[in-house]
Design a protein around this motif. Sequence first.
Motif, PDB file in Angstrom:
ATOM      1  N   PHE A  19      -2.222  -3.946   2.710  1.00  0.00           N
ATOM      2  CA  PHE A  19      -3.493  -3.721   3.391  1.00  0.00           C
ATOM      3  C   PHE A  19      -3.268  -3.948   4.886  1.00  0.00           C
ATOM      4  O   PHE A  19      -2.447  -4.780   5.275  1.00  0.00           O
ATOM      5  CB  PHE A  19      -4.577  -4.690   2.904  1.00  0.00           C
ATOM      6  CG  PHE A  19      -4.878  -4.597   1.429  1.00  0.00           C
ATOM      7  CD1 PHE A  19      -4.640  -3.444   0.706  1.00  0.00           C
ATOM      8  CD2 PHE A  19      -5.423  -5.691   0.756  1.00  0.00           C
ATOM      9  CE1 PHE A  19      -4.927  -3.360  -0.645  1.00  0.00           C
ATOM     10  CE2 PHE A  19      -5.706  -5.624  -0.592  1.00  0.00           C
ATOM     11  CZ  PHE A  19      -5.465  -4.467  -1.300  1.00  0.00           C
ATOM     12  N   ALA A  20      -4.001  -3.219   5.720  1.00  0.00           N
ATOM     13  CA  ALA A  20      -3.894  -3.379   7.177  1.00  0.00           C
ATOM     14  C   ALA A  20      -5.276  -3.660   7.762  1.00  0.00           C
ATOM     15  O   ALA A  20      -6.284  -3.104   7.307  1.00  0.00           O
ATOM     16  CB  ALA A  20      -3.288  -2.134   7.818  1.00  0.00           C
ATOM     17  N   THR A  59     -10.827 -10.508  14.037  1.00  0.00           N
ATOM     18  CA  THR A  59      -9.787 -10.107  13.095  1.00  0.00           C
ATOM     19  C   THR A  59      -8.497 -10.884  13.359  1.00  0.00           C
ATOM     20  O   THR A  59      -7.837 -11.357  12.426  1.00  0.00           O
ATOM     21  CB  THR A  59      -9.519  -8.598  13.206  1.00  0.00           C
ATOM     22  OG1 THR A  59     -10.713  -7.884  12.883  1.00  0.00           O
ATOM     23  CG2 THR A  59      -8.410  -8.164  12.264  1.00  0.00           C
ATOM     24  N   PHE A  60      -8.138 -11.022  14.617  1.00  0.00           N
ATOM     25  CA  PHE A  60      -6.967 -11.811  14.997  1.00  0.00           C
ATOM     26  C   PHE A  60      -7.060 -13.226  14.430  1.00  0.00           C
ATOM     27  O   PHE A  60      -6.061 -13.812  14.006  1.00  0.00           O
ATOM     28  CB  PHE A  60      -6.855 -11.837  16.516  1.00  0.00           C
ATOM     29  CG  PHE A  60      -5.661 -12.572  17.049  1.00  0.00           C
ATOM     30  CD1 PHE A  60      -4.467 -11.904  17.300  1.00  0.00           C
ATOM     31  CD2 PHE A  60      -5.723 -13.935  17.321  1.00  0.00           C
ATOM     32  CE1 PHE A  60      -3.362 -12.576  17.797  1.00  0.00           C
ATOM     33  CE2 PHE A  60      -4.626 -14.617  17.820  1.00  0.00           C
ATOM     34  CZ  PHE A  60      -3.437 -13.934  18.056  1.00  0.00           C
ATOM     35  N   GLY A  61      -8.269 -13.766  14.428  1.00  0.00           N
ATOM     36  CA  GLY A  61      -8.470 -15.118  13.913  1.00  0.00           C
ATOM     37  C   GLY A  61      -8.167 -16.190  14.931  1.00  0.00           C
ATOM     38  O   GLY A  61      -7.573 -17.223  14.614  1.00  0.00           O
ATOM     39  N   LYS A  62      -8.600 -15.949  16.139  1.00  0.00           N
ATOM     40  CA  LYS A  62      -8.336 -16.898  17.203  1.00  0.00           C
ATOM     41  C   LYS A  62      -8.978 -18.243  16.888  1.00  0.00           C
ATOM     42  O   LYS A  62     -10.148 -18.322  16.502  1.00  0.00           O
ATOM     43  CB  LYS A  62      -8.879 -16.352  18.528  1.00  0.00           C
ATOM     44  CG  LYS A  62      -8.312 -17.032  19.760  1.00  0.00           C
ATOM     45  CD  LYS A  62      -8.657 -16.255  21.011  1.00  0.00           C
ATOM     46  CE  LYS A  62      -7.978 -16.873  22.228  1.00  0.00           C
ATOM     47  NZ  LYS A  62      -8.281 -16.121  23.456  1.00  0.00           N
ATOM     48  N   ALA A  82      -7.978 -11.906   6.847  1.00  0.00           N
ATOM     49  CA  ALA A  82      -6.878 -11.116   6.277  1.00  0.00           C
ATOM     50  C   ALA A  82      -5.947 -12.013   5.468  1.00  0.00           C
ATOM     51  O   ALA A  82      -5.481 -11.644   4.384  1.00  0.00           O
ATOM     52  CB  ALA A  82      -6.107 -10.406   7.379  1.00  0.00           C
ATOM     53  N   SER A  83      -5.672 -13.200   5.977  1.00  0.00           N
ATOM     54  CA  SER A  83      -4.812 -14.150   5.275  1.00  0.00           C
ATOM     55  C   SER A  83      -5.468 -14.626   3.983  1.00  0.00           C
ATOM     56  O   SER A  83      -4.801 -14.778   2.942  1.00  0.00           O
ATOM     57  CB  SER A  83      -4.505 -15.339   6.185  1.00  0.00           C
ATOM     58  OG  SER A  83      -3.732 -16.315   5.510  1.00  0.00           O
ATOM     59  N   LEU A  84      -6.780 -14.842   4.016  1.00  0.00           N
ATOM     60  CA  LEU A  84      -7.495 -15.281   2.809  1.00  0.00           C
ATOM     61  C   LEU A  84      -7.471 -14.197   1.739  1.00  0.00           C
ATOM     62  O   LEU A  84      -7.344 -14.485   0.549  1.00  0.00           O
ATOM     63  CB  LEU A  84      -8.939 -15.646   3.166  1.00  0.00           C
ATOM     64  CG  LEU A  84      -9.122 -16.884   4.044  1.00  0.00           C
ATOM     65  CD1 LEU A  84     -10.582 -17.039   4.447  1.00  0.00           C
ATOM     66  CD2 LEU A  84      -8.629 -18.139   3.336  1.00  0.00           C
ATOM     67  N   ILE A  85      -7.579 -12.942   2.163  1.00  0.00           N
ATOM     68  CA  ILE A  85      -7.536 -11.839   1.201  1.00  0.00           C
ATOM     69  C   ILE A  85      -6.155 -11.745   0.567  1.00  0.00           C
ATOM     70  O   ILE A  85      -6.015 -11.491  -0.631  1.00  0.00           O
ATOM     71  CB  ILE A  85      -7.954 -10.523   1.884  1.00  0.00           C
ATOM     72  CG1 ILE A  85      -9.451 -10.566   2.216  1.00  0.00           C
ATOM     73  CG2 ILE A  85      -7.627  -9.317   1.014  1.00  0.00           C
ATOM     74  CD1 ILE A  85      -9.936  -9.408   3.042  1.00  0.00           C
ATOM     75  N   GLU A  86      -5.116 -11.951   1.353  1.00  0.00           N
ATOM     76  CA  GLU A  86      -3.767 -11.938   0.796  1.00  0.00           C
ATOM     77  C   GLU A  86      -3.576 -13.070  -0.216  1.00  0.00           C
ATOM     78  O   GLU A  86      -2.991 -12.868  -1.285  1.00  0.00           O
ATOM     79  CB  GLU A  86      -2.729 -12.059   1.906  1.00  0.00           C
ATOM     80  CG  GLU A  86      -1.307 -12.099   1.378  1.00  0.00           C
ATOM     81  CD  GLU A  86      -0.263 -11.978   2.472  1.00  0.00           C
ATOM     82  OE1 GLU A  86       0.569 -12.899   2.588  1.00  0.00           O
ATOM     83  OE2 GLU A  86      -0.285 -10.976   3.198  1.00  0.00           O
ATOM     84  N   LEU A  87      -4.093 -14.241   0.107  1.00  0.00           N
ATOM     85  CA  LEU A  87      -3.978 -15.365  -0.816  1.00  0.00           C
ATOM     86  C   LEU A  87      -4.735 -15.095  -2.111  1.00  0.00           C
ATOM     87  O   LEU A  87      -4.297 -15.490  -3.200  1.00  0.00           O
ATOM     88  CB  LEU A  87      -4.520 -16.642  -0.153  1.00  0.00           C
ATOM     89  CG  LEU A  87      -3.647 -17.260   0.939  1.00  0.00           C
ATOM     90  CD1 LEU A  87      -4.422 -18.333   1.679  1.00  0.00           C
ATOM     91  CD2 LEU A  87      -2.380 -17.850   0.328  1.00  0.00           C
ATOM     92  N   ALA A  88      -5.861 -14.422  -2.002  1.00  0.00           N
ATOM     93  CA  ALA A  88      -6.693 -14.177  -3.178  1.00  0.00           C
ATOM     94  C   ALA A  88      -6.161 -13.057  -4.057  1.00  0.00           C
ATOM     95  O   ALA A  88      -6.354 -13.079  -5.277  1.00  0.00           O
ATOM     96  CB  ALA A  88      -8.117 -13.840  -2.738  1.00  0.00           C
ATOM     97  N   THR A  89      -5.501 -12.067  -3.469  1.00  0.00           N
ATOM     98  CA  THR A  89      -5.097 -10.878  -4.227  1.00  0.00           C
ATOM     99  C   THR A  89      -3.598 -10.787  -4.494  1.00  0.00           C
ATOM    100  O   THR A  89      -3.177 -10.050  -5.393  1.00  0.00           O
ATOM    101  CB  THR A  89      -5.508  -9.590  -3.483  1.00  0.00           C
ATOM    102  OG1 THR A  89      -4.812  -9.539  -2.233  1.00  0.00           O
ATOM    103  CG2 THR A  89      -7.011  -9.575  -3.225  1.00  0.00           C
ATOM    104  N   GLY A  90      -2.801 -11.486  -3.682  1.00  0.00           N
ATOM    105  CA  GLY A  90      -1.358 -11.342  -3.790  1.00  0.00           C
ATOM    106  C   GLY A  90      -0.834 -10.081  -3.132  1.00  0.00           C
ATOM    107  O   GLY A  90       0.357  -9.798  -3.188  1.00  0.00           O
ATOM    108  N   GLN A  91      -1.723  -9.308  -2.501  1.00  0.00           N
ATOM    109  CA  GLN A  91      -1.331  -8.073  -1.822  1.00  0.00           C
ATOM    110  C   GLN A  91      -0.961  -8.388  -0.373  1.00  0.00           C
ATOM    111  O   GLN A  91      -1.725  -9.059   0.327  1.00  0.00           O
ATOM    112  CB  GLN A  91      -2.495  -7.072  -1.844  1.00  0.00           C
ATOM    113  CG  GLN A  91      -2.150  -5.700  -1.322  1.00  0.00           C
ATOM    114  CD  GLN A  91      -1.535  -4.822  -2.393  1.00  0.00           C
ATOM    115  OE1 GLN A  91      -0.937  -5.311  -3.333  1.00  0.00           O
ATOM    116  NE2 GLN A  91      -1.688  -3.520  -2.254  1.00  0.00           N
TER     117      GLN A  91
END
Length: 273
Positions: free
Chosen positions: A37-38, A45-48, A55-64
């Motif tokens: 995913f991009a 979005t950068f997460g300053k 984006a990091s939370l989505i990766e942790l939740a999905t493994g994608q």
Amino acid sequence: MSFENPGAGTLEIPPCRYGTSKMLCRGPRRVPEKPYFAFLGDGETFGKFVARPFASLIELATGQPCLNLGGSNAGIDAYLDDPTLLEIAADAEISVVQAMGPQNLTNRYYRVHPRRNDRFLAPAAPLRALFPELDFTEYNFNRHLLAGMRKISPRRCGDVERHLKRCWCDRMRQLQARLDRPPLLLWLRYDRAEPALLDREMINALTPGLAGVVEVPVRPAGRAGEMLAMHYGPLQAPAAARMIGPSAHQAIAEALLRKMQTPPRSLSGTGLD
């Protein structure tokens, strides 16, 4: 929901670049190996100032794998002028594009910095003619410029704002055309008192070329009482107060996951359980 409470302190995650891109994206750098995913967008979005952007939370939740291509001061122009990041986003299984500010676009009235799109560079002749009484050397940021023009003449500033709205729709369509699949549009609705240039009519005009719109109401960390959950140095406190905190990132991640219809691998330990 729960979020980590680390206390104040700067993040030790340096930004990164992809390929020949000059934009500083959120680190650490990821290898764009399909499927992934991009995520494109500006400071949110950068997460300053937060340890785990959405984006990091989505990766942790999905493994994608999720490539955070957000730039701290980016706008639509920065991406349209960056073929490397557009190519990465075009190859993504799902791309998410944050609705970035219409004021951060080079237009017939003024120029913005090519990468740090929130920076005002110079007025064009039509703006000098429209506001002959304005000292443009006093302004470094587009938002402050618009506030100054609005204070002098809401009517004349309205001409500029209407033009910016048209430019935003045109540039967003150009961005959509550069992606292989229709993107998801992330619309963050701040509870700001100042006039918002981005409105529902503009969002609706783009809907036919989108995979969907994810609308999330958010509050700046200073008003949401999240300053202790953010990472910043003493001199960065005012900027951190204006950005969104961890709970807003969690709300965004949850809303995007629902729209993506991507089954989570496991929500345990991500802050999304």
